[in-house]
Scaffold this motif. Structure first.
Motif, mmCIF file in Angstrom:
data_model
loop_
_atom_site.group_PDB
_atom_site.id
_atom_site.type_symbol
_atom_site.label_atom_id
_atom_site.label_comp_id
_atom_site.label_asym_id
_atom_site.label_seq_id
_atom_site.Cartn_x
_atom_site.Cartn_y
_atom_site.Cartn_z
ATOM 1 N N LEU A 161 0.735 -1.347 0.025
ATOM 2 C CA LEU A 161 0.021 0.034 -0.125
ATOM 3 C C LEU A 161 0.870 1.311 0.161
ATOM 4 O O LEU A 161 0.441 2.208 -0.670
ATOM 5 N N ASP A 162 1.981 1.178 0.666
ATOM 6 C CA ASP A 162 2.723 2.364 0.813
ATOM 7 C C ASP A 162 3.347 2.699 -0.490
ATOM 8 O O ASP A 162 3.935 3.597 -0.977
ATOM 9 N N ALA A 163 3.873 1.641 -1.310
ATOM 10 C CA ALA A 163 4.518 1.709 -2.682
ATOM 11 C C ALA A 163 3.472 2.340 -3.725
ATOM 12 O O ALA A 163 3.785 3.264 -4.411
ATOM 13 N N ARG A 164 2.274 1.810 -3.493
ATOM 14 C CA ARG A 164 1.152 2.180 -4.565
ATOM 15 C C ARG A 164 0.807 3.564 -4.167
ATOM 16 O O ARG A 164 0.642 4.558 -5.171
ATOM 17 N N ILE A 165 0.875 4.152 -2.854
ATOM 18 C CA ILE A 165 0.405 5.585 -2.652
ATOM 19 C C ILE A 165 1.468 6.367 -2.936
ATOM 20 O O ILE A 165 1.313 7.519 -3.636
ATOM 21 N N SER A 166 2.723 5.983 -2.564
ATOM 22 C CA SER A 166 3.817 6.774 -3.299
ATOM 23 C C SER A 166 4.020 7.157 -4.709
ATOM 24 O O SER A 166 3.993 8.128 -5.256
ATOM 25 N N ALA A 167 3.583 5.941 -5.468
ATOM 26 C CA ALA A 167 3.608 6.007 -6.962
ATOM 27 C C ALA A 167 2.577 7.038 -7.508
ATOM 28 O O ALA A 167 2.667 7.809 -8.277
ATOM 29 N N LEU A 168 1.198 6.702 -6.816
ATOM 30 C CA LEU A 168 0.351 7.570 -7.025
ATOM 31 C C LEU A 168 0.216 8.873 -6.996
ATOM 32 O O LEU A 168 -0.113 9.885 -7.472
ATOM 33 N N THR A 169 1.017 9.304 -5.519
ATOM 34 C CA THR A 169 1.314 10.740 -5.234
ATOM 35 C C THR A 169 2.242 11.247 -6.245
ATOM 36 O O THR A 169 2.103 12.412 -6.812
ATOM 37 N N THR A 170 3.161 10.634 -6.677
ATOM 38 C CA THR A 170 4.124 11.291 -7.981
ATOM 39 C C THR A 170 3.237 11.506 -9.043
ATOM 40 O O THR A 170 3.594 12.542 -9.584
ATOM 41 N N SER A 171 2.522 10.410 -9.535
ATOM 42 C CA SER A 171 1.913 10.631 -10.605
ATOM 43 C C SER A 171 0.773 11.739 -10.783
ATOM 44 O O SER A 171 0.668 12.515 -11.583
ATOM 45 N N THR A 172 0.218 12.000 -9.506
ATOM 46 C CA THR A 172 -0.729 13.048 -9.324
ATOM 47 C C THR A 172 0.059 14.425 -9.214
ATOM 48 O O THR A 172 -0.523 15.305 -9.971
ATOM 49 N N ASP A 173 1.307 14.723 -8.698
ATOM 50 C CA ASP A 173 1.904 15.800 -8.960
ATOM 51 C C ASP A 173 2.211 16.244 -10.264
ATOM 52 O O ASP A 173 2.257 17.065 -10.564
ATOM 53 N N ARG A 198 -6.670 9.301 -10.862
ATOM 54 C CA ARG A 198 -5.582 8.969 -9.840
ATOM 55 C C ARG A 198 -5.903 9.517 -8.658
ATOM 56 O O ARG A 198 -5.549 8.994 -7.603
ATOM 57 N N GLN A 199 -6.643 10.627 -8.296
ATOM 58 C CA GLN A 199 -6.746 11.225 -7.259
ATOM 59 C C GLN A 199 -7.768 10.175 -6.379
ATOM 60 O O GLN A 199 -7.609 10.068 -5.347
ATOM 61 N N ALA A 200 -8.867 9.521 -6.995
ATOM 62 C CA ALA A 200 -9.819 8.578 -6.477
ATOM 63 C C ALA A 200 -9.054 7.374 -6.043
ATOM 64 O O ALA A 200 -9.253 6.987 -4.890
ATOM 65 N N GLU A 201 -8.136 6.957 -6.787
ATOM 66 C CA GLU A 201 -7.402 5.806 -6.379
ATOM 67 C C GLU A 201 -6.515 6.021 -5.364
ATOM 68 O O GLU A 201 -6.481 5.279 -4.374
ATOM 69 N N LEU A 202 -5.780 7.458 -5.289
ATOM 70 C CA LEU A 202 -4.925 7.640 -4.138
ATOM 71 C C LEU A 202 -5.774 7.700 -2.815
ATOM 72 O O LEU A 202 -5.196 7.198 -1.611
ATOM 73 N N ASP A 203 -7.099 8.494 -2.850
ATOM 74 C CA ASP A 203 -7.840 8.387 -1.659
ATOM 75 C C ASP A 203 -8.241 7.074 -1.226
ATOM 76 O O ASP A 203 -8.342 6.945 -0.069
ATOM 77 N N LEU A 205 -6.568 4.177 -1.533
ATOM 78 C CA LEU A 205 -5.370 3.335 -1.153
ATOM 79 C C LEU A 205 -5.078 4.053 0.233
ATOM 80 O O LEU A 205 -4.642 3.415 1.477
ATOM 81 N N ALA A 206 -5.089 5.491 0.215
ATOM 82 C CA ALA A 206 -5.003 6.107 1.858
ATOM 83 C C ALA A 206 -6.052 5.507 2.886
ATOM 84 O O ALA A 206 -5.581 5.534 4.154
ATOM 85 N N ALA A 207 -7.126 5.532 2.570
ATOM 86 C CA ALA A 207 -8.085 4.883 3.473
ATOM 87 C C ALA A 207 -7.874 3.566 3.748
ATOM 88 O O ALA A 207 -7.972 3.293 5.063
ATOM 89 N N GLN A 208 -7.559 2.531 2.768
ATOM 90 C CA GLN A 208 -7.182 1.221 3.257
ATOM 91 C C GLN A 208 -5.901 1.216 4.114
ATOM 92 O O GLN A 208 -5.706 0.604 5.154
ATOM 93 N N ARG A 209 -4.885 2.235 3.772
ATOM 94 C CA ARG A 209 -3.715 2.099 4.622
ATOM 95 C C ARG A 209 -4.124 2.505 6.111
ATOM 96 O O ARG A 209 -3.516 2.010 7.206
ATOM 97 N N ASP A 210 -5.002 3.774 6.074
ATOM 98 C CA ASP A 210 -5.298 3.955 7.612
ATOM 99 C C ASP A 210 -6.075 3.259 8.283
ATOM 100 O O ASP A 210 -5.829 2.802 9.645
ATOM 101 N N ALA A 211 -7.020 2.256 7.694
ATOM 102 C CA ALA A 211 -7.535 1.318 8.292
ATOM 103 C C ALA A 211 -6.579 0.127 8.754
ATOM 104 O O ALA A 211 -6.597 -0.536 9.846
ATOM 105 N N LEU A 212 -5.760 -0.200 7.946
ATOM 106 C CA LEU A 212 -4.835 -1.284 8.250
ATOM 107 C C LEU A 212 -3.899 -0.676 9.395
ATOM 108 O O LEU A 212 -3.619 -1.561 10.460
ATOM 109 N N SER A 213 -3.362 0.356 9.657
ATOM 110 C CA SER A 213 -2.734 1.056 10.499
ATOM 111 C C SER A 213 -3.430 0.994 11.704
ATOM 112 O O SER A 213 -2.924 0.528 12.951
ATOM 113 N N ASP A 214 -4.755 1.154 11.674
ATOM 114 C CA ASP A 214 -5.632 1.328 12.978
ATOM 115 C C ASP A 214 -5.728 0.050 13.504
ATOM 116 O O ASP A 214 -5.609 -0.403 14.800
#
Length: 324
Positions: A161-173, A198-203, A205-214
């Motif tokens: 999830l971290d790798a996909r979030i990083s890649a999508l963040t770079t792509s979004t920028d 890309r922004q929808a996919e990033l959001d 993935l970020a929600a999934q990462r937050d749930a996993l971290s919780d």
């Protein structure tokens, strides 16, 4: 992350590179031949490349070591308690969880009806570093009947999830930069569509990462609290025991008979009303019917058509004349 010193091989390579560069400079100032200078530069480049390779290998080793240390584990537990008062024990458990820095997600209680015991079910979240102490504290609330703990390693899922979030963040920028420098309306619309996707996919993935971290940060405990089972007592023996058993059986039989009568009484009343109405209607019909003789006529039993008592009856008149 702490800085580690390079191995001896990397240090030796760096020293060799410095010495080779120094020799190359001296040979240039002393008007040596061009071949010697080129040989010095080549040796310096080889030494520098070897030093860089050793440094990269060391950095990779450090990265692998840090990855192994930072593990992510989700802990889940199922606990069954036995307590004299499940409702009171449930309230104490809530207080214990809140003191430990956790919270209650679900809570269901039943006080129990006459003849049945109550129960309570709770889903609580406690900090992962206090899971063991919280489970041990449950023993003070009642009798622990069953404990089942399980853990799941989700390190690879978190890294993915971290790798996909990083890649999508770079792509979004990058898409944001292209959006600012779009030359035509068509390019602008195309970039906006890609950026929105890309922004929808990033959001997501970020929600999934937050749930996993919780889930990693807060362990989940499912607690069931039951009342003690009723103890069955053996019947007393002898005359007194037989008398008590007989009396209890008689009372139970009377209660059953009363229950059955109470159930049938409305139906019996309706049936009695219907039967009484039927009898009244039938009696009224008999009273209103005209009287009739035995042969079905209105005259006397021996009267003929001319009033003669010896005259032929209706039955004889209806018989066919066989002889003249």
């Amino acid at each position: 992350m702490p800085i580690r010193s390079l191995p001896r091989r990397a240090a030796a390579a760096a020293v060799a590179a410095v010495l080779t560069l120094g020799l190359a400079g001296c040979s240039g100032s002393g008007a040596d031949s061009a071949g010697e200078a080129d040989a010095g530069v080549s040796a310096a480049e080889d030494a520098a490349g070897e030093a860089a390779a050793v440094a990269d290998e060391t950095a990779a080793t450090d990265g692998e070591a840090s990855t192994v240390v930072d593990r992510e584990v989700v802990v889940t537990g199922h606990v069954t308690l036995v307590s004299e008062n499940p409702s009171t024990t449930s309230a104490e458990l809530v207080r214990l969880v809140e003191q430990a820095g956790g919270h209650v997600e679900e809570r269901h209680e039943s006080p129990g009806e006459e003849g049945s015991s109550g129960w309570a079910e709770l889903t609580v979240r406690v900090p992962a570093d206090r899971t063991s102490s919280a489970v041990d504290a449950l023993r003070d609330l009642g009798t622990v009947q069953d404990i089942e703990m399980s853990s799941a390693d989700v390190t690879s899922q978190g890294q993915d999830l971290d790798a996909r979030i990083s890649a999508l963040t770079t792509s979004t920028d990058r898409l944001s930069e292209l959006l600012a420098s779009a030359g035509s309306t068509e390019d602008l619309l195309e970039v906006e569509r890609e950026l929105s996707q890309r922004q929808a996919e990033l959001d997501s993935l970020a929600a999934q990462r937050d749930a996993l971290s919780d889930q990693v940060a807060m362990s989940t405990l499912y607690v069931r609290i039951d009342a003690p089972a009723a103890q069955l007592t053996a019947p007393r023996g002898g005359f007194t025991g037989g008398l008590a058993t007989g009396w209890n059986t008689l009372v139970a039989s009377v209660e059953t008979i009363v229950l059955v009568l109470g159930f049938l009484l409305p139906w019996l009343v309706v049936a009695a009303v219907v039967f009484t109405g039927y009898r009244l209607v039938r009696r009224r019909r008999r009273t209103d019917a005209p009287p009739s003789g035995p042969a079905g006529g209105t005259g006397g039993p021996g009267s003929g058509p001319d009033g003669d008592a010896d005259g032929p009856t209706s039955e004889s008149r209806r018989e066919p004349q066989l002889t003249r």
